[in-house]
Structure formats: structure tokens, C-alpha cells
Design a protein around this motif. Structure first.
Motif, PDB file in Angstrom:
ATOM      1  N   LYS A 107       0.843  -1.179   0.000  1.00 56.35           N
ATOM      2  CA  LYS A 107       0.000   0.000   0.000  1.00 56.35           C
ATOM      3  C   LYS A 107       0.884   1.235   0.000  1.00 56.35           C
ATOM      4  O   LYS A 107       2.080   1.177   0.239  1.00 56.35           O
ATOM      5  CB  LYS A 107      -0.923   0.010   1.227  1.00 56.35           C
ATOM      6  N   GLU A 108       0.251   2.379  -0.263  1.00 51.95           N
ATOM      7  CA  GLU A 108       1.040   3.614  -0.261  1.00 51.95           C
ATOM      8  C   GLU A 108       1.611   3.861   1.132  1.00 51.95           C
ATOM      9  O   GLU A 108       1.046   3.410   2.133  1.00 51.95           O
ATOM     10  CB  GLU A 108       0.163   4.796  -0.661  1.00 51.95           C
ATOM     11  N   PRO A 109       2.779   4.526   1.201  1.00 49.87           N
ATOM     12  CA  PRO A 109       3.355   4.828   2.517  1.00 49.87           C
ATOM     13  C   PRO A 109       2.345   5.540   3.400  1.00 49.87           C
ATOM     14  O   PRO A 109       1.634   6.449   2.966  1.00 49.87           O
ATOM     15  CB  PRO A 109       4.535   5.747   2.163  1.00 49.87           C
ATOM     16  N   GLY A 131      -8.313   6.645  -4.978  1.00 46.94           N
ATOM     17  CA  GLY A 131      -8.524   5.242  -5.316  1.00 46.94           C
ATOM     18  C   GLY A 131      -7.485   4.706  -6.277  1.00 46.94           C
ATOM     19  O   GLY A 131      -6.539   5.392  -6.669  1.00 46.94           O
ATOM     20  N   ASP A 132      -7.653   3.437  -6.678  1.00 46.67           N
ATOM     21  CA  ASP A 132      -6.760   2.817  -7.651  1.00 46.67           C
ATOM     22  C   ASP A 132      -7.113   3.277  -9.057  1.00 46.67           C
ATOM     23  O   ASP A 132      -8.290   3.473  -9.392  1.00 46.67           O
ATOM     24  CB  ASP A 132      -6.868   1.291  -7.585  1.00 46.67           C
ATOM     25  N   ALA A 248      -7.626  19.602 -12.584  1.00 46.82           N
ATOM     26  CA  ALA A 248      -8.849  19.220 -11.874  1.00 46.82           C
ATOM     27  C   ALA A 248      -9.120  17.732 -11.961  1.00 46.82           C
ATOM     28  O   ALA A 248     -10.213  17.278 -11.608  1.00 46.82           O
ATOM     29  CB  ALA A 248     -10.037  19.997 -12.445  1.00 46.82           C
ATOM     30  N   THR A 249      -8.160  16.964 -12.421  1.00 45.76           N
ATOM     31  CA  THR A 249      -8.329  15.520 -12.585  1.00 45.76           C
ATOM     32  C   THR A 249      -7.430  14.781 -11.592  1.00 45.76           C
ATOM     33  O   THR A 249      -6.451  15.339 -11.086  1.00 45.76           O
ATOM     34  CB  THR A 249      -7.962  15.092 -14.018  1.00 45.76           C
ATOM     35  N   PRO A 250      -7.721  13.492 -11.308  1.00 50.75           N
ATOM     36  CA  PRO A 250      -6.898  12.753 -10.340  1.00 50.75           C
ATOM     37  C   PRO A 250      -5.506  12.396 -10.851  1.00 50.75           C
ATOM     38  O   PRO A 250      -4.610  12.103 -10.064  1.00 50.75           O
ATOM     39  CB  PRO A 250      -7.717  11.495 -10.056  1.00 50.75           C
ATOM     40  N   PHE A 251      -5.309  12.430 -12.186  1.00 52.02           N
ATOM     41  CA  PHE A 251      -4.003  12.109 -12.753  1.00 52.02           C
ATOM     42  C   PHE A 251      -3.579  13.192 -13.731  1.00 52.02           C
ATOM     43  O   PHE A 251      -4.421  13.877 -14.325  1.00 52.02           O
ATOM     44  CB  PHE A 251      -4.028  10.756 -13.474  1.00 52.02           C
ATOM     45  N   VAL A 252      -2.264  13.345 -13.877  1.00 53.37           N
ATOM     46  CA  VAL A 252      -1.714  14.313 -14.824  1.00 53.37           C
ATOM     47  C   VAL A 252      -0.608  13.642 -15.618  1.00 53.37           C
ATOM     48  O   VAL A 252       0.126  12.789 -15.105  1.00 53.37           O
ATOM     49  CB  VAL A 252      -1.162  15.570 -14.116  1.00 53.37           C
ATOM     50  N   LEU A 253      -0.514  14.013 -16.884  1.00 55.29           N
ATOM     51  CA  LEU A 253       0.579  13.551 -17.735  1.00 55.29           C
ATOM     52  C   LEU A 253       1.613  14.667 -17.831  1.00 55.29           C
ATOM     53  O   LEU A 253       1.319  15.752 -18.332  1.00 55.29           O
ATOM     54  CB  LEU A 253       0.065  13.186 -19.128  1.00 55.29           C
ATOM     55  N   GLN A 271      -1.073   3.307 -18.340  1.00 54.99           N
ATOM     56  CA  GLN A 271      -0.334   3.882 -17.217  1.00 54.99           C
ATOM     57  C   GLN A 271      -1.237   4.136 -16.017  1.00 54.99           C
ATOM     58  O   GLN A 271      -0.834   3.937 -14.871  1.00 54.99           O
ATOM     59  CB  GLN A 271       0.341   5.186 -17.666  1.00 54.99           C
ATOM     60  N   ILE A 272      -2.463   4.564 -16.272  1.00 51.61           N
ATOM     61  CA  ILE A 272      -3.407   4.795 -15.173  1.00 51.61           C
ATOM     62  C   ILE A 272      -3.786   3.472 -14.517  1.00 51.61           C
ATOM     63  O   ILE A 272      -3.932   3.383 -13.294  1.00 51.61           O
ATOM     64  CB  ILE A 272      -4.656   5.532 -15.701  1.00 51.61           C
ATOM     65  N   ARG A 273      -3.897   2.421 -15.316  1.00 47.87           N
ATOM     66  CA  ARG A 273      -4.335   1.124 -14.818  1.00 47.87           C
ATOM     67  C   ARG A 273      -3.349   0.539 -13.799  1.00 47.87           C
ATOM     68  O   ARG A 273      -3.755  -0.149 -12.862  1.00 47.87           O
ATOM     69  CB  ARG A 273      -4.507   0.155 -15.987  1.00 47.87           C
ATOM     70  N   VAL A 274      -2.061   0.792 -13.964  1.00 50.29           N
ATOM     71  CA  VAL A 274      -1.060   0.208 -13.058  1.00 50.29           C
ATOM     72  C   VAL A 274      -0.857   1.054 -11.803  1.00 50.29           C
ATOM     73  O   VAL A 274      -0.068   0.703 -10.933  1.00 50.29           O
ATOM     74  CB  VAL A 274       0.295   0.026 -13.780  1.00 50.29           C
ATOM     75  N   MET A 275      -1.588   2.155 -11.709  1.00 51.56           N
ATOM     76  CA  MET A 275      -1.398   3.077 -10.593  1.00 51.56           C
ATOM     77  C   MET A 275      -2.265   2.662  -9.406  1.00 51.56           C
ATOM     78  O   MET A 275      -3.471   2.921  -9.359  1.00 51.56           O
ATOM     79  CB  MET A 275      -1.764   4.498 -11.023  1.00 51.56           C
ATOM     80  N   SER A 276      -1.655   1.996  -8.454  1.00 47.76           N
ATOM     81  CA  SER A 276      -2.352   1.635  -7.216  1.00 47.76           C
ATOM     82  C   SER A 276      -1.318   1.348  -6.148  1.00 47.76           C
ATOM     83  O   SER A 276      -0.150   1.072  -6.437  1.00 47.76           O
ATOM     84  CB  SER A 276      -3.246   0.401  -7.431  1.00 47.76           C
ATOM     85  N   GLY A 277      -1.762   1.390  -4.890  1.00 48.06           N
ATOM     86  CA  GLY A 277      -0.838   1.156  -3.786  1.00 48.06           C
ATOM     87  C   GLY A 277       0.292   2.165  -3.776  1.00 48.06           C
ATOM     88  O   GLY A 277       0.071   3.377  -3.923  1.00 48.06           O
TER      89      GLY A 277
END
Length: 710
Positions: A107-109, A131-132, A248-253, A271-277
């Protein structure tokens, strides 16, 4: 140490619980290893193991030892890639017990404060969403090895219309920081805006430029999907931070150096799909303007005041490489920039924005690694970026470019640094700095008292001083060097290293990196020559002081003391070497038999001498340190290894801090109890620092400094 304290997030007791749990897991792994090996040992008892099996066990042991040190390190805020590395070790021993990637990625620190940012909640889709990534984009499935033949543009296909899927323009915003390349930047902006619009007309591109031109305004107005911001004379880091605050979005490129946006090759959903924990950054490879492909996945390692970058990866997860640093564009959580913003990197020299940006990202990725986050580099993702042989025009002051990072992290060498043009062949392999340039003190007694390793640029002072002393002695007192011949060794001023300097010469081939001074002896009869040689040493940047004559070492029995005459100090700008007068040196003495049953009178009733033949040269050891390849062949006791073992006793090859910092009454008390552990002496107050002794082995001499560092 200055500037680093602000880089550490507040810690909580939860971290201790995590570390304890991981340690228990590690002990369990040791049990698994023993269970796997023990039957083989019983079956093959008495058989000589192959070299391959020996090397394999040593490699596994080394990896486990390194992991165990990282687990107990007080500065660790998360597990990072530790569980993944343990899982790969288990796989090598028995694949049946390997954890899946999802099980191994932590999980995230707990101290990261990413979830539930002030600008949103975990449940609300916005910059603070926690979220993930796979909750916002559909999963993918593999269509088989033959699907997509012959060029395999397809193979893994994302499912459509899954529950929870959101329009991509509500999930990711593109950030672009332009430099000072006028028309070229305008062409880049036009190409990227049109490429994004053709993919998703509602996806926003936030653009920062030092100066907003009329052409830029026109381009943004015509495409309708861009927003321009001016950052003037602000640093590149401040420009990226500004854009992230407006997302204004949860992810940025981070479209770092991007020239074109390719909807298929950029693969944002992947790239968004692998973003969790603990995974908070995911990027891909880069193709420059000359068509050269570069994965851009780097590993970073700090030790002994050096930072080394190595291209490649040790371990993978989710079909991506785990990287410490990415050279190309990447996707990140927007909230990450709120808790871990880019630093303000500036330079007193005229450095281009692209090079300041390279330093900015290097610092940021180092801080992410220190905080326990994971970064993935996915080779199937490819971005089109700047770069080529014509990108760097004119001379570049690389040292001035990287000085800011060296000061912040207290580094005297940066090896294979990541440049803005990573495939540039003329880039230096190593950039070196002096102790003064990065604000390091060479007061070794203070460093040792605080539990820090001595910087190699400080150890060079000792080697240089001994080289000067050897030159003075070999010339008979500062004149022309004596030509070495069969009878010349009686015509020079003789000296020998002793005590801790002998120990350092034998164990480290240099000054002990946690010692507080140096030690040597000279012949008492030559004392007046050293007194008269003060000006000779002063001309070379050293000075002699504290002359005393006589100074008995053992005041209770001076008449029987070997050391009875003469004392002075040879001083570098920061370190001193104590010089003690002897009536005789080791080569003048009789040799002592190894066994008590042996008598030293075997040859014509004449005792064995320290050297087997007259007029033999003295024993010398080559002392050197990083940045001083010349070093010095310093004179030592006839058998230096025998001296070191007899002087310091059992476990003399294991390491211990100076007697001063161990709380011993003097250097004659036994080190055996403390040897092999740093905890018995002074402790670092900032254990996260890369030079803290607790990060270094208590045995061996191969893991203290980087061989290419200074």
C-alpha cells in the motif's frame, strides 16, 4: 545534512508496525530458505559444492542482508519494492511460493498524505481522489500470441463499458512546460494540441511558458483545448507545480520534452491502470527526433557522498520495470504534487531551462524513492520527445548545472547523471565537486562523533599530507630526493605508520573513513630536522605544530619505553597526524618467533631480524583515496598485518568506531566487544543521510565509496 530535514515526511507509529511485520516476514523467509537447503545438505554431506552453488548462496545471502538493513532503517517510510524483491528471491529458490505482483506491491506509505487531499476526498473524482487507477479505466485481456501478427500493434486489448469507467478527459490532464526556444516551442505546442484534440477534444492541456506569445494565444484559441500560463523567471519546478495546482483531474501527464502526442503509443489507460498502492508514477520509453529509442529507466544509489545512476532494472511488476528515475514523460497522481512538489532549482550561472529541469526531476525522483513510493516504466508505452545530436548547442557547464543537487544532498560526485538529452554521447560520465563547494566540513573528529562517514575529499587531505611527509623524509629533510640504491635506505629520514593508520592501511588501503586522526613514528635523532622543516611543509599547504622534546609515551616507566623522544603534529587544513619519536624502528628490532616453544637463535646463535637481509627497503603500503589515484607508498611496520592483529586483537578486521566515541578510557582498551557493530558508538541524529555509518557494513572494505566518486 543542510536542507534534507525538510524532505522527510512526519512519521507515525504505524511505520514501526509495518517494519515489525516486514521483519517477521523476513524471518519466515529465512526459515523457508533453510527448509529448502537443509535436505540437500544432509543428502550431499561431505560432497564439495560446485562454485555455481556457492556463488548462488552468496548472492541470495547478500540480497537478504541488504533487504534486512533497509527494513530496520529508521528513515524508511514505506516498504517500497522490498516485498517484490523478497518474492523474486523466493521464486529463485522455489517458484511455487512466489507472490503475485498484486500481493507484493505494498500500500502507499502511511505518511504520504496522498489520499483525502484538502481539495477533495477519496470518493470524489478530482485532484484529491485516492482510489486505484484501475477503478477508472477498464481492465485489459490478452488475445493470444498470434493476434496482431505480423507487427503486433494489438494484443492486449482494454475492455469497454465496464462499471466505474470514466471519460478519459475527467481522469487525466496533460501538463506541458515550454522553454525559451521560440518558434520551435510554438511548433511543438501546435502539434501537441492538435494531436490531443484528435484523440479527445475535451482533454485539457495546461501549458506554461516563460513568455506567452501572440502565436501561442492563437493556437490555444483555435484548438480550444489548451490553457496558457506565464511563469516568467520562475524555475521549471515552480512552473510544473503551478500547472499541477490548476489540474482538476486525479491524474496528470507530465509531457516533459514531448514533441507529438500519439494516441495509440502514449497508452494513457495503461499507465493509469497500473497506478495503485505505492505506485504513484508510471511512464514509458521515449523516441527522439532522430528515431532513437530509449527506455529511460534508471536506478539510483547513494553511498559515500556519491550518487550513481545505472540504466536498467532489477525487478518488474505489472509488465513494467520498477525504476528509481524516468527520463521521459510520465503519468502521476495529481495529489502527489500537492504533498511532494518540485523544488525550486536555480543556478548562479546561465543554465538553460532544459538542464535545470533535468536537475529538478532528479531531485524529485530521489525524494519519492526516499519516501517509499514506486515508479514504473512500461516499455510498451512510447512518447515522442526532443533530442538528437543537434539539441545541445555551445559549451555546457555541467558542474554548475548539477551543483544545486550536490549541495542539497551533500554529494561530491554524481556518476552517469540523467541529462535532458539522454542519448547525448558527449555528456560527462562523472561530475565532481569539492567539499567546500557542497558545504561539507572536514572536521573528521566532529563527523566521527556524530556517526558519519568521512567524505573522500577529506580523506584526500591525509593521503596528500603523508605524500608530502614521505617526500620530505625521502629527500633527507626537504632537499632533492635521494636516489634509491642498495645502500640508500640509511641516508633518508626513516618513519613508519602505526596504530590506527596501520589498521586503515591494512583493512582499507587508506585513511579509516570514521577515524579522528593519523599516527606515525620517526627516529628521534631526526627530530631537529623536522623542526627546521616547518617552512617546507607550509609551502605545500601543511604545517607542523605541538613540538615536544622529550615526551615519554609511558610516563610510569620512561626508562624502558620504546617511545621516549620527540613529538609533533603534521596538520592538514582540517586533520592532524600525530608523530611520535622512536629510538629504533621495527626494521631494527629482532623478530619474535610464532610459537613460544621456538627460540630466536637458530642461525649461528644470531637472533632473527625483522628483515631477513641487510639494506632491504622498508615495507610500504599504497594508500590512496577517491580522486587521488597517485596516492603514496607510505612506509609501515615491517609486517603491517601482524602488527594490526597483535595490536587490536580478535576481530581486528571487523569495524568499530574510534575509542573516543566508544567511551573507552584510551586506545589500549579492547575493541573486540564493539567490533562488528556501529550501535556501540556515536549515532547519527539524521539516520536517513546517505553517509550515516549505520547504512554501511561492519565488515569488509568494498561498500563504502563508489569507485568512480570523489
Amino acid at each position: 545534512m543542510r536542507g534534507l530535514i525538510s524532505r522527510i515526511a512526519p512519521r507515525s507509529n504505524a511505520c514501526l508496525a509495518t517494519g515489525f511485520f516486514a521483519t517477521v516476514c523476513l524471518l519466515g523467509l529465512f526459515a523457508v530458505i533453510w527448509a529448502l537447503y537443509e535436505p540437500d545438505l544432509s543428502i550431499h554431506r561431505g560432497m564439495k559444492p560446485s562454485q555455481d552453488s556457492v556463488d548462488f548462496r552468496r548472492e541470495i545471502a547478500e540480497q537478504l542482508a541488504r533487504i534486512s538493513k533497509e527494513l530496520i532503517a529508521p528513515e524508511r517510510e514505506g516498504l517500497g519494492d522490498i516485498v517484490l524483491r523478497l518474492s523474486r528471491i523466493v521464486s529463485r529458490l522455489d517458484p511455487r511460493y512466489e507472490l503475485s505482483d498484486e500481493e507484493a506491491i505494498p500500500k502507499e506509505p502511511r505518511n504520504s498524505s496522498l489520499a483525502g487531499d484538502a481539495r477533495g476526498t477519496v470518493g470524489a473524482l478530482g485532484p484529491g481522489w485516492g482510489g486505484d487507477g484501475r477503478e477508472l479505466v477498464c481492465g485489459e485481456h490478452y488475445l493470444g500470441e498470434r493476434h496482431g501478427y505480423p507487427f503486433f500493434e494489438t494484443g492486449f486489448v482494454a475492455k469497454g463499458g465496464c462499471a466505474g469507467e470514466r471519460p478519459l478527459h475527467l481522469v487525466v490532464t496533460i501538463l506541458l512546460v515550454l522553454g525559451e526556444d521560440g518558434e520551435r516551442d510554438e511548433r511543438r505546442l501546435e502539434t501537441i494540441l492538435n494531436g490531443v484534440k484528435s484523440y479527445n477534444s475535451e482533454m485539457k492541456v495546461l501549458v506554461a511558458a516563460p513568455k506567452v506569445t501572440e502565436n501561442m494565444n492563437t493556437l490555444v484559441k483555435n484548438t480550444g483545448n489548451g490553457v496558457l500560463y506565464k511563469y516568467g523567471k520562475a524555475s521549471p519546478g515552480e512552473a510544473w507545480n503551478m500547472l499541477a495546482r490548476h489540474a482538476a483531474t486525479p491524474f496528470v501527464l507530465f509531457a516533459r520534452g514531448m514533441t507529438h502526442f500519439h494516441p495509440t503509443h502514449s497508452r494513457l489507460r495503461r499507465q493509469i491502470r497500473v497506478m495503485s498502492g505505492a505506485v504513484v508514477v508510471a511512464g514509458g520509453a521515449a523516441r527522439n527526433e532522430e528515431g532513437k529509442w530509449n527506455m529511460g529507466c534508471l536506478q539510483s544509489q547513494m553511498k559515500g557522498y556519491s550518487l550513481r545512476y545505472t540504466r536498467g532494472y532489477h525487478i518488474s511488476a505489472r509488465d513494467c520495470m520498477i525504476c528509481d528515475h524516468l527520463e521521459g514523460p510520465f503519468v502521476a497522481r495529481t495529489s502527489l504534487l500537492h504533498t511532494h512538489p518540485f523544488s525550486h532549482v536555480d543556478s548562479k550561472s546561465d543554465i538553460s531551462i532544459s538542464f535545470l529541469e533535468a536537475v529538478t526531476f532528479a531531485d524529485w525522483f530521489l525524494r519519492l524513492k526516499q519516501a517509499g513510493f514506486l515508479t514504473l516504466g512500461c516499455p510498451d508505452v512510447m512518447y515522442y520527445v526532443l533530442g538528437g545530436t543537434g539539441m545541445n548547442r555551445g559549451p555546457i557547464n555541467y558542474q554548475a548545472t548539477w551543483l544545486w543537487l550536490a549541495v542539497q544532498w551533500q554529494l561530491t560526485a554524481i556518476i552517469n547523471p540523467p541529462f535532458s538529452n539522454p542519448l547525448e554521447t558527449n555528456s560527462p560520465k562523472s561530475i565532481n565537486f569539492s567539499c567546500g563547494e557542497v558545504g561539507l566540513s572536514c572536521k573528521v573528529s566532529k563527523l566521527a562523533k556524530k556517526g558519519y562517514l568521512v567524505p573522500p575529499c577529506c580523506a584526500r587531505q591525509v593521503v596528500a599530507a603523508l605524500r608530502a611527509f614521505d617526500q620530505f623524509s625521502s629527500s633527507g629533510g626537504g632537499g632533492d630526493p635521494v636516489i634509491q640504491g642498495p645502500d640508500s635506505y640509511t641516508n633518508v629520514l626513516r618513519y613508519e605508520l602505526e596504530a590506527g593508520s596501520i589498521l586503515g592501511a591494512v583493512k582499507m588501503g587508506s585513511f579509516i573513513p570514521w577515524d579522528i586522526d593519523g599516527d606515525a613514528t620517526f627516529e628521534s635523532k631526526d627530530f631537529p630536522l623536522y623542526v627546521r622543516g616547518k617552512s617546507w611543509f607550509k609551502e605545500r599547504g601543511f604545517y607542523l605544530s605541538s613540538f615536544e622534546d622529550p615526551v615519554p609515551m609511558h610516563k610510569e616507566s620512561p626508562e624502558t619505553s620504546v617511545k621516549t623522544r620527540g613529538y609533533f603534529c603534521l596538520n592538514t587544513p582540517d586533520i592532524y597526524i600525530e608523530m611520535w619519536g622512536y629510538h629504533n624502528l621495527s626494521m631494527d628490532m629482532d623478530s619474535t618467533p610464532e610459537a613460544l616453544s621456538e627460540r630466536n637463535d637458530s642461525v649461528a646463535n644470531k637472533p632473527w631480524r625483522s628483515l631477513p637481509a641487510p639494506n632491504m627497503p622498508p615495507t610500504r603500503i599504497h594508500l590512496k583515496t577517491l580522486g587521488d589515484s597517485e596516492g603514496v607508498w607510505a612506509r609501515v611496520i615491517t609486517n603491517p598485518g601482524l602488527y594490526a592483529r597483535n595490536r587490536y586483537g580478535p576481530r581486528f578486521l571487523r569495524h568499530a568506531q574510534s575509542w573516543v566515541n566508544l567511551g573507552l578510557g584510551d586506545s589500549w582498551q579492547s575493541y573486540a566487544r564493539s567490533a562488528g557493530g556501529w550501535w556501540g558508538g556515536s549515532q547519527c541524529s539524521r539516520t536517513y543521510h546517505h553517509a550515516c555509518l549505520v547504512h554501511y557494513p561492519t565488515d569488509g572494505n568494498l561498500n563504502f565509496y563508489d569507485d568512480e566518486g570523489m
